[in-house]
Design an enzyme around this catalytic site. Structure first.
Site, PDB file in Angstrom:
ATOM      1  N   GLU A  47      27.756  15.838  -9.761  1.00  0.00           N
ATOM      2  CA  GLU A  47      28.513  16.693 -10.687  1.00  0.00           C
ATOM      3  C   GLU A  47      27.783  16.806 -12.022  1.00  0.00           C
ATOM      4  O   GLU A  47      27.703  17.874 -12.626  1.00  0.00           O
ATOM      5  CB  GLU A  47      29.918  16.110 -10.910  1.00  0.00           C
ATOM      6  CG  GLU A  47      30.839  16.339  -9.725  1.00  0.00           C
ATOM      7  CD  GLU A  47      32.122  15.518  -9.837  1.00  0.00           C
ATOM      8  OE1 GLU A  47      33.201  16.093  -9.724  1.00  0.00           O
ATOM      9  OE2 GLU A  47      32.028  14.287 -10.040  1.00  0.00           O
ATOM     10  N   ASP A  49      24.557  16.430 -12.493  1.00  0.00           N
ATOM     11  CA  ASP A  49      23.369  17.262 -12.302  1.00  0.00           C
ATOM     12  C   ASP A  49      23.725  18.741 -12.337  1.00  0.00           C
ATOM     13  O   ASP A  49      22.968  19.566 -12.848  1.00  0.00           O
ATOM     14  CB  ASP A  49      22.695  16.940 -10.965  1.00  0.00           C
ATOM     15  CG  ASP A  49      22.035  15.567 -11.009  1.00  0.00           C
ATOM     16  OD1 ASP A  49      21.844  15.058 -12.136  1.00  0.00           O
ATOM     17  OD2 ASP A  49      21.731  15.017  -9.939  1.00  0.00           O
ATOM     18  N   GLU A 128       8.242 -12.353   2.579  1.00  0.00           N
ATOM     19  CA  GLU A 128       8.791 -11.055   2.149  1.00  0.00           C
ATOM     20  C   GLU A 128       7.721  -9.976   2.211  1.00  0.00           C
ATOM     21  O   GLU A 128       6.553 -10.274   1.995  1.00  0.00           O
ATOM     22  CB  GLU A 128       9.244 -11.141   0.679  1.00  0.00           C
ATOM     23  CG  GLU A 128       9.941 -12.403   0.324  1.00  0.00           C
ATOM     24  CD  GLU A 128      10.341 -12.489  -1.147  1.00  0.00           C
ATOM     25  OE1 GLU A 128       9.961 -11.608  -1.932  1.00  0.00           O
ATOM     26  OE2 GLU A 128      11.042 -13.448  -1.479  1.00  0.00           O
ATOM     27  N   LYS A 130       5.456  -7.156   0.640  1.00  0.00           N
ATOM     28  CA  LYS A 130       5.002  -6.917  -0.737  1.00  0.00           C
ATOM     29  C   LYS A 130       5.141  -5.423  -1.012  1.00  0.00           C
ATOM     30  O   LYS A 130       4.402  -4.609  -0.456  1.00  0.00           O
ATOM     31  CB  LYS A 130       3.557  -7.372  -0.909  1.00  0.00           C
ATOM     32  CG  LYS A 130       3.079  -7.241  -2.349  1.00  0.00           C
ATOM     33  CD  LYS A 130       1.738  -7.930  -2.537  1.00  0.00           C
ATOM     34  CE  LYS A 130       1.303  -7.946  -3.985  1.00  0.00           C
ATOM     35  NZ  LYS A 130       1.232  -6.650  -4.615  1.00  0.00           N
ATOM     36  N   ARG A 151       6.642  -4.117 -16.564  1.00  0.00           N
ATOM     37  CA  ARG A 151       5.920  -5.386 -16.636  1.00  0.00           C
ATOM     38  C   ARG A 151       5.030  -5.428 -17.878  1.00  0.00           C
ATOM     39  O   ARG A 151       4.892  -6.443 -18.516  1.00  0.00           O
ATOM     40  CB  ARG A 151       5.064  -5.533 -15.379  1.00  0.00           C
ATOM     41  CG  ARG A 151       4.222  -6.770 -15.375  1.00  0.00           C
ATOM     42  CD  ARG A 151       3.462  -6.870 -14.054  1.00  0.00           C
ATOM     43  NE  ARG A 151       2.798  -8.133 -13.951  1.00  0.00           N
ATOM     44  CZ  ARG A 151       1.624  -8.400 -14.493  1.00  0.00           C
ATOM     45  NH1 ARG A 151       0.991  -7.470 -15.165  1.00  0.00           N
ATOM     46  NH2 ARG A 151       1.082  -9.581 -14.376  1.00  0.00           N
ATOM     47  N   CYS A 424     -32.851   0.316 -19.072  1.00  0.00           N
ATOM     48  CA  CYS A 424     -31.454   0.686 -19.288  1.00  0.00           C
ATOM     49  C   CYS A 424     -31.346   2.206 -19.372  1.00  0.00           C
ATOM     50  O   CYS A 424     -32.047   2.825 -20.168  1.00  0.00           O
ATOM     51  CB  CYS A 424     -30.955   0.040 -20.581  1.00  0.00           C
ATOM     52  SG  CYS A 424     -29.344   0.664 -21.083  1.00  0.00           S
ATOM     53  N   CYS A 427     -30.154   3.087 -23.279  1.00  0.00           N
ATOM     54  CA  CYS A 427     -30.966   2.896 -24.492  1.00  0.00           C
ATOM     55  C   CYS A 427     -32.453   2.769 -24.189  1.00  0.00           C
ATOM     56  O   CYS A 427     -33.266   2.727 -25.108  1.00  0.00           O
ATOM     57  CB  CYS A 427     -30.483   1.689 -25.278  1.00  0.00           C
ATOM     58  SG  CYS A 427     -30.891   0.119 -24.501  1.00  0.00           S
ATOM     59  N   CYS A 448     -27.995  -1.253 -27.985  1.00  0.00           N
ATOM     60  CA  CYS A 448     -27.688  -0.379 -26.840  1.00  0.00           C
ATOM     61  C   CYS A 448     -26.297   0.217 -27.043  1.00  0.00           C
ATOM     62  O   CYS A 448     -25.301  -0.512 -27.107  1.00  0.00           O
ATOM     63  CB  CYS A 448     -27.730  -1.176 -25.542  1.00  0.00           C
ATOM     64  SG  CYS A 448     -27.159  -0.227 -24.129  1.00  0.00           S
TER      65      CYS A 448
HETATM   66  S1  IVH Z   1       7.019 -12.267  -6.542  1.00  0.00           S
HETATM   67  C1  IVH Z   1       5.615 -15.195  -9.763  1.00  0.00           C
HETATM   68  N1  IVH Z   1       7.635 -10.766  -4.483  1.00  0.00           N
HETATM   69  O1  IVH Z   1       3.329  -7.844  -6.640  1.00  0.00           O
HETATM   70  C2  IVH Z   1       5.668 -14.244  -8.613  1.00  0.00           C
HETATM   71  N2  IVH Z   1       6.173  -9.858  -6.122  1.00  0.00           N
HETATM   72  O2  IVH Z   1       0.614  -8.747  -7.196  1.00  0.00           O
HETATM   73  C3  IVH Z   1       6.273 -12.952  -8.976  1.00  0.00           C
HETATM   74  N3  IVH Z   1       5.483  -7.553  -5.696  1.00  0.00           N
HETATM   75  O3  IVH Z   1       3.693  -8.321 -10.087  1.00  0.00           O
HETATM   76  C4  IVH Z   1       6.128 -11.909  -7.989  1.00  0.00           C
HETATM   77  N4  IVH Z   1       6.626  -7.286  -3.832  1.00  0.00           N
HETATM   78  O4  IVH Z   1       5.087  -6.486  -8.944  1.00  0.00           O
HETATM   79  C5  IVH Z   1       6.942 -10.852  -5.625  1.00  0.00           C
HETATM   80  N5  IVH Z   1       8.324  -9.537  -2.638  1.00  0.00           N
HETATM   81  C6  IVH Z   1       7.618  -9.627  -3.776  1.00  0.00           C
HETATM   82  C7  IVH Z   1       6.841  -8.553  -4.267  1.00  0.00           C
HETATM   83  C8  IVH Z   1       6.124  -8.711  -5.446  1.00  0.00           C
HETATM   84  C9  IVH Z   1       5.806  -6.708  -4.707  1.00  0.00           C
HETATM   85  C10 IVH Z   1       4.567  -7.231  -6.819  1.00  0.00           C
HETATM   86  C11 IVH Z   1       5.028  -7.653  -8.186  1.00  0.00           C
HETATM   87  C12 IVH Z   1       3.928  -8.528  -8.724  1.00  0.00           C
HETATM   88  C13 IVH Z   1       2.777  -8.105  -7.899  1.00  0.00           C
HETATM   89  C14 IVH Z   1       1.746  -9.198  -7.829  1.00  0.00           C
END
Ligand code: IVH
Length: 697
Positions: A47, A49, A128, A130, A151, A424, A427, A448
């Site tokens: 709504e 939007d 987990e 990544k 970050r 180089c 230079c 340089c």
């Molecule tokens: S734990 C102290 N868990 O990967 C540990 N990071 O290369 C904190 N990331 O800066 C990170 N999936 O942005 C964690 N399941 C996961 C993640 C994860 C992606 C990213 C995160 C971190 C970067 C490090």
């Protein structure tokens, strides 16, 4: 809604349009306030939007009626300036990488050694995916989201609270009658695949540039000054960690419990996360994810293994910027074949000549690549890479693309072998390769331009003086025009205000901004100052070690100059005795002090800026802060590494050998010559238990 509001925008008369824009401005402002400030929206996103779309459509048809408080120019309920800065309560760290099973086994081995686990008992891991997105830090106070930030450099990020409130999977309030007083939640913002493809299709149709990959799309959507843009993008979030906490009744004992808690609080948590009892189980999870990867609706670039037991995590702590208790096991790189058009030679800050492959642009794993690193002379020789060859390009995560090899080496009329330059390219000075070194370096030093400019770029970079607004391009043009030749000149720029204002693309206000940014950095802590000098092998971590050891610029300078005279001096012994420094780094530092022009620049800089003293952390509240300690013999309650890490955390300096400066020698079983030396010098000796008692258990 009144009658005008029901009419299509094209049917409105000018007067009706005017009234309608007024009404919409008021209504949207009302909903913004409810959403951003009260966390109590009255209407759905769809709504909302629709209101914004209608407003835009009318403005498009009647541009002369656009109001000064138009919702399209006003940004949510937030000021439209750049992002504010947020200091994370706990730093946001990165992860070390493992690229194969052996690396993962080594990781477990390191943990066992650190904790002194001789038994075969497995170390339980939380495993987990990544997520390849953009990490975010969310601060909740009494259960309410108060700040959301990027970050940034790990210590300070950008305040993107308004935007993060539009991301699915981030609750505005924690579902908990007794939430912690304060907690930081970390996770990844990502752009789902299906939505990414739709967005790019739309952008292409509209003649807008497309995003290279979902990660860029997520970053581009979240780092928006207009939260309405973020709101229009279907971003999602997975929570995976916690930072600082305060006043929390049910602190979890296991990471898997923490993940469960995140889920009950209302965060989206990745459904693949599970616990691996053994190393084999963890590796099996990796294999499963490798297969599943293509079917997921988000990008992952590996899996993360975390020690599940939080008490164990705390004992393990951190080295540099990464925890000892977690590692990222990355997926293998993606590859593609393209033509090598040329080899360019880049000259770095320390004069290193680095060959860069100039490629016919190609997409590798969704990203367009036109440059790749060739590392060094030997690498080109070994792979026999020649201009005109078809080469395999490889990309892994954020790593700079690499050349793996040549695919058509047998073809007729192949070009000549590549000859690495011995001068180089910038230079013209000789470029020499020292015995045993892989890199060839330009001997031009600061004459340089490439080295001088790289030194300047390093000097103003984030971890160093962090001067905003003095980007790479400005450095180059200021250097070329003689405005800045050495870092000292940066702090003299204010004398040349008039000249700067005359420059193309600059004006009074942009020059003021730049000069203000420079003034803001006239005071720096010693560690940043040391790092900024750009001494070989002295990165941020080493610079911190040095600053904590010497405290003031005066003392450091004095000690280094004394140490250059002779490797027998107590100053030299003191330097190499700093834990983690050693001879190679020490020699690079002393080489720097051996060059008169370097010391001149350092002294001239010291006249321009104030260098703040640095003390060891927690100096005030620890009985061993500032003390120099040496461990010797076998400890029984913890390993040497853990003991060292704890001592450092309490502000003690850990040295590798005993001298008059040593305050305590902690003597384990079967201690040898170091205990004898302590006795000889009259240094206080402590048993392991006495030490533990001293530091409080
Ligand atoms: S734990 C102290 N868990 O990967 C540990 N990071 O290369 C904190 N990331 O800066 C990170 N999936 O942005 C964690 N399941 C996961 C993640 C994860 C992606 C990213 C995160 C971190 C970067 C490090």
């Amino acid at each position: 809604m009144n009658k005008e509001a029901m009419k299509a925008p094209e049917e409105l008369t000018t007067a009706e349009a005017k009234a309608e824009l007024k009404r919409l401005a008021k209504e949207i402002a009302h909903h913004d306030k409810l959403y951003y400030q009260k966390d109590a929206p009255e209407i759905s996103d769809a709504e909302y939007d629709a209101l914004v779309r209608r407003n835009r459509a009318i403005e498009g048809l009647f541009p002369s009626l656009i109001r000064s408080d138009s919702p399209t120019t006003r940004v949510g309920a937030e000021p439209a300036a750049g992002f504010g800065k947020v200091k994370h309560l706990h730093p946001m760290l990165s992860l070390d990488n493992a690229f194969d099973r052996e690396d993962v086994a080594d990781f477990i081995g390191r943990i066992r050694r650190f904790l002194g686990r001789k038994d075969d008992g497995e170390i339980e891991l939380n495993v987990e995916p990544k997520i390849d997105g953009l990490s975010a830090n969310l601060r909740y106070e009494d259960g309410t989201l108060t700040i959301g930030a990027t970050r940034g450099d790990g210590a300070v990020g950008e305040d993107i609270t308004a935007n993060l409130k539009h991301v699915a999977g981030i609750p505005h309030k924690l579902k908990d009658p007794h939430p912690p007083k304060l907690i930081e939640i970390r996770g990844e913002v990502y752009f789902p695949h299906d939505a990414f493809f739709t967005l790019n299709k739309e952008r292409e149709k509209a003649g807008e540039p497309v995003f290279a990959n979902p990660r860029n799309a997520a970053a581009g959507s979240v780092r928006q000054l207009d939260p309405n843009i973020t709101r229009s993008r279907p971003l999602k979030f997975f929570a995976y960690a916690m930072g600082a906490t305060e006043g929390w009744r049910n602190e979890p004992k296991l990471h898997s419990e923490a993940i469960e808690q995140l889920r009950t609080w209302g965060f989206a948590v990745n459904p693949e996360i599970c616990v691996a009892k053994t190393l084999d189980d963890a590796l099996e999870f990796y294999d499963e994810m490798t297969k599943k990867r293509a079917d997921l609706n988000y990008d992952i670039d590996g899996v993360v293994y975390k020690v599940n037991n939080i008490a164990m995590q705390n004992r393990l702590g951190f080295v540099g910027r990464a925890p000892r208790w977690a590692i990222a096991h990355k997926f293998p790189a993606e590859q593609a074949v393209t033509t090598l058009n040329a080899i360019a030679i880049q000259v770095g800050r320390t004069g290193a000549l680095t060959p860069v492959a100039k490629l016919e642009p190609i997409t590798v794993g969704g990203v367009v690549v036109s440059n790749a690193t060739l590392h060094n002379e030997d690498e080109i020789e070994r792979k026999d890479v020649r201009i005109g060859d078809k080469v395999i390009v490889q990309r892994a995560g954020d790593v700079i693309p690499q050349i793996v090899g040549v695919v058509d080496a047998d073809r007729k009329n192949r070009g000549p072998k590549y000859k690495f330059p011995d001068r180089c390219p910038v230079c013209g000075s000789h470029a020499v390769r020292e015995e045993g070194e892989a890199v060839r370096r330009c001997t031009g030093g600061l004459i340089c331009p490439a080295q001088a400019m790289e030194t300047l770029r390093h000097f103003v970079s984030r971890g160093a003086f962090d001067i905003e607004g003095l980007g790479s391009k400005h450095i180059e043009s200021f250097y070329t025009d003689g405005l800045i030749k050495t870092p000292v000149d940066i702090f003299k720029l204010h004398h040349r205000r008039g000249e700067l204002e005359e420059r193309e693309g600059w004006g009074k206000s942009s020059v003021s901004n730049l000069l203000n940014a420079i003034e803001a950095r006239r005071t720096v802590p010693l560690d940043r100052f040391i790092y900024a000098l750009g001494i070989r092998q002295v990165g941020e971590v080493t610079a911190k070690l040095l600053a904590r050891h010497y405290h003031t610029l005066k003392d450091w300078r004095h000690a280094m100059l004394a140490a250059t005279k002779d490797r027998e001096t107590p100053e030299y012994q003191d330097l190499v005795n700093i834990d983690q420094i050693g001879e190679s780094v020490a020699n690079d530092i002393l080489d720097f002090f051996d060059e008169k022009p370097n010391v001149e620049v350092l002294d001239a800089l010291a006249k321009e800026v104030t260098v703040d003293e640095v003390q060891a952390p927690r100096a005030a509240d620890s009985p061993v802060a500032g003390k120099t300690v040496v461990f010797t013999g076998a400890l029984s309650k913890m390993t040497r590494d853990e003991a060292k890490a704890r001592a450092e955390l309490l502000g003690a300096k850990v040295a590798s050998s005993v001298s008059k400066k040593t305050d305590y020698v902690i003597v384990g079983e079967d201690a040898g010559s170091k205990a004898a030396k302590a006795q000889e010098l009259g240094v206080k000796m402590l048993s392991e238990d006495a030490w533990l008692e001293l530091i409080g258990g």
